[in-house]
Design a protein around this motif. Structure first.
Motif, PDB file in Angstrom:
ATOM      1  N   THR A  26       0.857  -1.192   0.000  1.00 51.96           N
ATOM      2  CA  THR A  26       0.000   0.000   0.000  1.00 51.96           C
ATOM      3  C   THR A  26       0.891   1.240   0.000  1.00 51.96           C
ATOM      4  O   THR A  26       2.081   1.151   0.284  1.00 51.96           O
ATOM      5  CB  THR A  26      -0.849   0.035   1.303  1.00 51.96           C
ATOM      6  N   MET A  27       0.276   2.395  -0.311  1.00 52.06           N
ATOM      7  CA  MET A  27       1.036   3.643  -0.294  1.00 52.06           C
ATOM      8  C   MET A  27       1.675   3.843   1.079  1.00 52.06           C
ATOM      9  O   MET A  27       2.803   4.262   1.198  1.00 52.06           O
ATOM     10  CB  MET A  27       0.109   4.819  -0.605  1.00 52.06           C
ATOM     11  N   THR A  28       0.925   3.502   2.149  1.00 52.00           N
ATOM     12  CA  THR A  28       1.470   3.707   3.505  1.00 52.00           C
ATOM     13  C   THR A  28       2.723   2.864   3.694  1.00 52.00           C
ATOM     14  O   THR A  28       3.725   3.320   4.212  1.00 52.00           O
ATOM     15  CB  THR A  28       0.412   3.296   4.554  1.00 52.00           C
ATOM     16  N   GLU A  29       2.666   1.613   3.204  1.00 47.38           N
ATOM     17  CA  GLU A  29       3.854   0.751   3.360  1.00 47.38           C
ATOM     18  C   GLU A  29       5.018   1.295   2.546  1.00 47.38           C
ATOM     19  O   GLU A  29       6.167   1.151   2.894  1.00 47.38           O
ATOM     20  CB  GLU A  29       3.512  -0.685   2.906  1.00 47.38           C
ATOM     21  N   LEU A  30       4.709   1.988   1.449  1.00 48.75           N
ATOM     22  CA  LEU A  30       5.787   2.498   0.584  1.00 48.75           C
ATOM     23  C   LEU A  30       6.351   3.810   1.107  1.00 48.75           C
ATOM     24  O   LEU A  30       7.453   4.212   0.762  1.00 48.75           O
ATOM     25  CB  LEU A  30       5.235   2.726  -0.832  1.00 48.75           C
ATOM     26  N   GLU A  31       5.571   4.519   1.986  1.00 51.59           N
ATOM     27  CA  GLU A  31       5.984   5.878   2.325  1.00 51.59           C
ATOM     28  C   GLU A  31       7.275   5.874   3.128  1.00 51.59           C
ATOM     29  O   GLU A  31       7.610   4.905   3.827  1.00 51.59           O
ATOM     30  CB  GLU A  31       4.882   6.611   3.092  1.00 51.59           C
ATOM     31  N   TRP A  32       8.014   6.996   3.021  1.00 50.83           N
ATOM     32  CA  TRP A  32       9.281   7.147   3.712  1.00 50.83           C
ATOM     33  C   TRP A  32       9.017   7.188   5.221  1.00 50.83           C
ATOM     34  O   TRP A  32       8.167   7.904   5.701  1.00 50.83           O
ATOM     35  CB  TRP A  32       9.942   8.456   3.262  1.00 50.83           C
ATOM     36  N   ARG A  33       9.812   6.384   5.974  1.00 50.00           N
ATOM     37  CA  ARG A  33       9.658   6.407   7.435  1.00 50.00           C
ATOM     38  C   ARG A  33      11.034   6.460   8.093  1.00 50.00           C
ATOM     39  O   ARG A  33      11.986   5.818   7.599  1.00 50.00           O
ATOM     40  CB  ARG A  33       8.947   5.144   7.923  1.00 50.00           C
ATOM     41  N   PRO A  34      11.176   7.174   9.229  1.00 50.68           N
ATOM     42  CA  PRO A  34      12.494   7.281   9.880  1.00 50.68           C
ATOM     43  C   PRO A  34      13.074   5.922  10.273  1.00 50.68           C
ATOM     44  O   PRO A  34      14.266   5.665  10.082  1.00 50.68           O
ATOM     45  CB  PRO A  34      12.211   8.148  11.109  1.00 50.68           C
ATOM     46  N   GLU A  35      12.224   5.044  10.764  1.00 47.78           N
ATOM     47  CA  GLU A  35      12.730   3.748  11.257  1.00 47.78           C
ATOM     48  C   GLU A  35      13.301   2.889  10.128  1.00 47.78           C
ATOM     49  O   GLU A  35      14.090   1.966  10.370  1.00 47.78           O
ATOM     50  CB  GLU A  35      11.656   2.971  12.012  1.00 47.78           C
ATOM     51  N   ASN A  36      12.919   3.229   8.899  1.00 47.86           N
ATOM     52  CA  ASN A  36      13.477   2.485   7.748  1.00 47.86           C
ATOM     53  C   ASN A  36      14.693   3.193   7.157  1.00 47.86           C
ATOM     54  O   ASN A  36      15.266   2.736   6.166  1.00 47.86           O
ATOM     55  CB  ASN A  36      12.414   2.331   6.646  1.00 47.86           C
ATOM     56  N   ASN A  37      15.031   4.359   7.736  1.00 48.29           N
ATOM     57  CA  ASN A  37      16.145   5.146   7.168  1.00 48.29           C
ATOM     58  C   ASN A  37      17.200   5.484   8.201  1.00 48.29           C
ATOM     59  O   ASN A  37      17.954   6.440   8.025  1.00 48.29           O
ATOM     60  CB  ASN A  37      15.591   6.424   6.518  1.00 48.29           C
ATOM     61  N   ILE A  38      17.228   4.728   9.285  1.00 52.91           N
ATOM     62  CA  ILE A  38      18.255   4.919  10.304  1.00 52.91           C
ATOM     63  C   ILE A  38      19.221   3.743  10.182  1.00 52.91           C
ATOM     64  O   ILE A  38      18.801   2.612   9.938  1.00 52.91           O
ATOM     65  CB  ILE A  38      17.613   4.991  11.721  1.00 52.91           C
ATOM     66  N   PRO A  39      20.542   4.018  10.294  1.00 56.39           N
ATOM     67  CA  PRO A  39      21.516   2.920  10.167  1.00 56.39           C
ATOM     68  C   PRO A  39      21.194   1.768  11.124  1.00 56.39           C
ATOM     69  O   PRO A  39      20.831   1.997  12.289  1.00 56.39           O
ATOM     70  CB  PRO A  39      22.838   3.598  10.527  1.00 56.39           C
ATOM     71  N   GLU A  40      21.290   0.543  10.640  1.00 53.69           N
ATOM     72  CA  GLU A  40      20.944  -0.644  11.419  1.00 53.69           C
ATOM     73  C   GLU A  40      21.656  -0.683  12.775  1.00 53.69           C
ATOM     74  O   GLU A  40      21.047  -1.011  13.796  1.00 53.69           O
ATOM     75  CB  GLU A  40      21.267  -1.924  10.624  1.00 53.69           C
ATOM     76  N   GLU A  41      22.941  -0.283  12.780  1.00 58.07           N
ATOM     77  CA  GLU A  41      23.694  -0.413  14.046  1.00 58.07           C
ATOM     78  C   GLU A  41      23.160   0.562  15.118  1.00 58.07           C
ATOM     79  O   GLU A  41      23.280   0.312  16.306  1.00 58.07           O
ATOM     80  CB  GLU A  41      25.195  -0.221  13.835  1.00 58.07           C
ATOM     81  N   ILE A  42      22.538   1.647  14.652  1.00 53.36           N
ATOM     82  CA  ILE A  42      21.954   2.559  15.659  1.00 53.36           C
ATOM     83  C   ILE A  42      20.616   1.975  16.137  1.00 53.36           C
ATOM     84  O   ILE A  42      20.317   1.948  17.326  1.00 53.36           O
ATOM     85  CB  ILE A  42      21.750   3.970  15.078  1.00 53.36           C
ATOM     86  N   LYS A  43      19.846   1.452  15.179  1.00 51.05           N
ATOM     87  CA  LYS A  43      18.547   0.864  15.535  1.00 51.05           C
ATOM     88  C   LYS A  43      18.748  -0.360  16.456  1.00 51.05           C
ATOM     89  O   LYS A  43      17.976  -0.601  17.381  1.00 51.05           O
ATOM     90  CB  LYS A  43      17.805   0.452  14.263  1.00 51.05           C
ATOM     91  N   ALA A  44      19.859  -1.075  16.241  1.00 54.93           N
ATOM     92  CA  ALA A  44      20.119  -2.305  17.016  1.00 54.93           C
ATOM     93  C   ALA A  44      20.278  -1.998  18.511  1.00 54.93           C
ATOM     94  O   ALA A  44      19.968  -2.820  19.375  1.00 54.93           O
ATOM     95  CB  ALA A  44      21.365  -2.976  16.475  1.00 54.93           C
TER      96      ALA A  44
END
Ligand SMILES: Nc1nc2c(ncn2[C@H]2C[C@H](O)[C@@H](COP(=O)(O)O)O2)c(=O)[nH]1
Ligand SMILES: [Mn+2]
Length: 240
Positions: A26-44
């Motif tokens: 869906t458009m919502t799933e495609l939209e830009w989100r911070p949690e999908n654009n933060i480096p993995e090692e920081i999210k980890a």
């Protein structure tokens, strides 16, 4: 192979492995989100037994120290300042304000917060047609809320709320301090612009940036900008 066509037993063409509605994001799933654009090692860090939230915030700010300001890169100035450089000098400039009605400490905070979301969103220029103003605002607002709620608030909720309000004040130009910092954002960029024009001995005329003079509203910063523009004009005259 989903969606390939074949001839069925009754001699009709049919679509094999139809792509089902649910397969299409869906458009919502495609939209830009911070949690999908933060480096993995920081999210980890968030998944650790005892997450070090202070460290994670500094890791996020590191992304401002390493990201160059797009406006200059667009003009081939590749050894240019970072987003953090720009915000640091805005903080120092905020301390100089003479207007006694202005809370300078508040200005310093707003200066150091105003482009924080660019750590994940990136530095989008006003003429970037790929991301319109509303989408830029949506990405930056969701990012500042993400950083404040998922990282800062987990260590210091009071600090998180204050930092979010500082950012919102700038975004909405809702206080006198935010108005001054908005002006200093443009003024600092113009000082940097003139510094690059001098560094390149006038071979790079960055005229496009100087339209930002019109965006400056406060008398004090307008005075600074007028003197700067006079110096820049004299510089290019001297090259003739
Ligand atoms: N080409 C232009 N780029 C500009 C202009 N005004 C700002 N900018 C650049 C400077 C930054 O790289 C970026 C956004 O700056 P913020 O401090 O607002 O995040 O856009 C311009 O007139 N022309
Ligand atoms: Mn800025």
């Amino acid at each position: 192979m989903p969606g390939s066509i074949y001839l069925n037993d009754s001699g009709n063409f049919e679509l094999k492995n139809k792509i089902h509605e649910s397969d299409i994001p869906t458009m919502t799933e495609l939209e830009w989100r911070p949690e999908n654009n933060i480096p993995e090692e920081i999210k980890a860090i968030l998944k650790e037994e005892q997450p070090n939230y202070v460290l994670s915030v500094l890791n996020i700010v590191q992304l401002l120290k390493t990201q160059k300001r797009t406006g200059w890169v667009d003009f081939g100035i590749n050894d240019c300042e970072s987003i953090a450089d720009h915000m640091y000098r805005m903080g120092i400039t905020s301390m100089l304000i003479k207007d006694p009605t202005v809370n300078r400490d508040k200005c310093v905070r707003i200066a150091l917060m105003h482009d924080l979301a660019e750590a994940l969103v990136g530095d989008i220029t006003p003429n970037d047609t790929a991301v319109d103003k509303d989408e830029k605002h949506r990405r930056e607002l969701s990012t500042i809320e993400y950083i404040c709620n998922e990282y800062i608030a987990k260590y210091n909720p009071i600090a998180a709320e204050e930092m979010l309000q500082d950012w919102l004040a700038y975004e909405n130009i809702s206080t006198l301090e935010a108005r001054y910092v908005k002006d200093i954002d443009k003024f600092e960029m113009l000082v940097q612009c003139y510094e690059y024009e001098k560094k390149h001995n006038g071979e790079k005329r960055l005229d496009q940036f100087w339209s930002a003079m019109k965006a400056i509203k406060t008398d004090e910063v307008n005075e600074w900008a007028a003197d700067l523009y006079k110096r820049r004009t004299a510089f290019f005259e001297s090259l003739k």
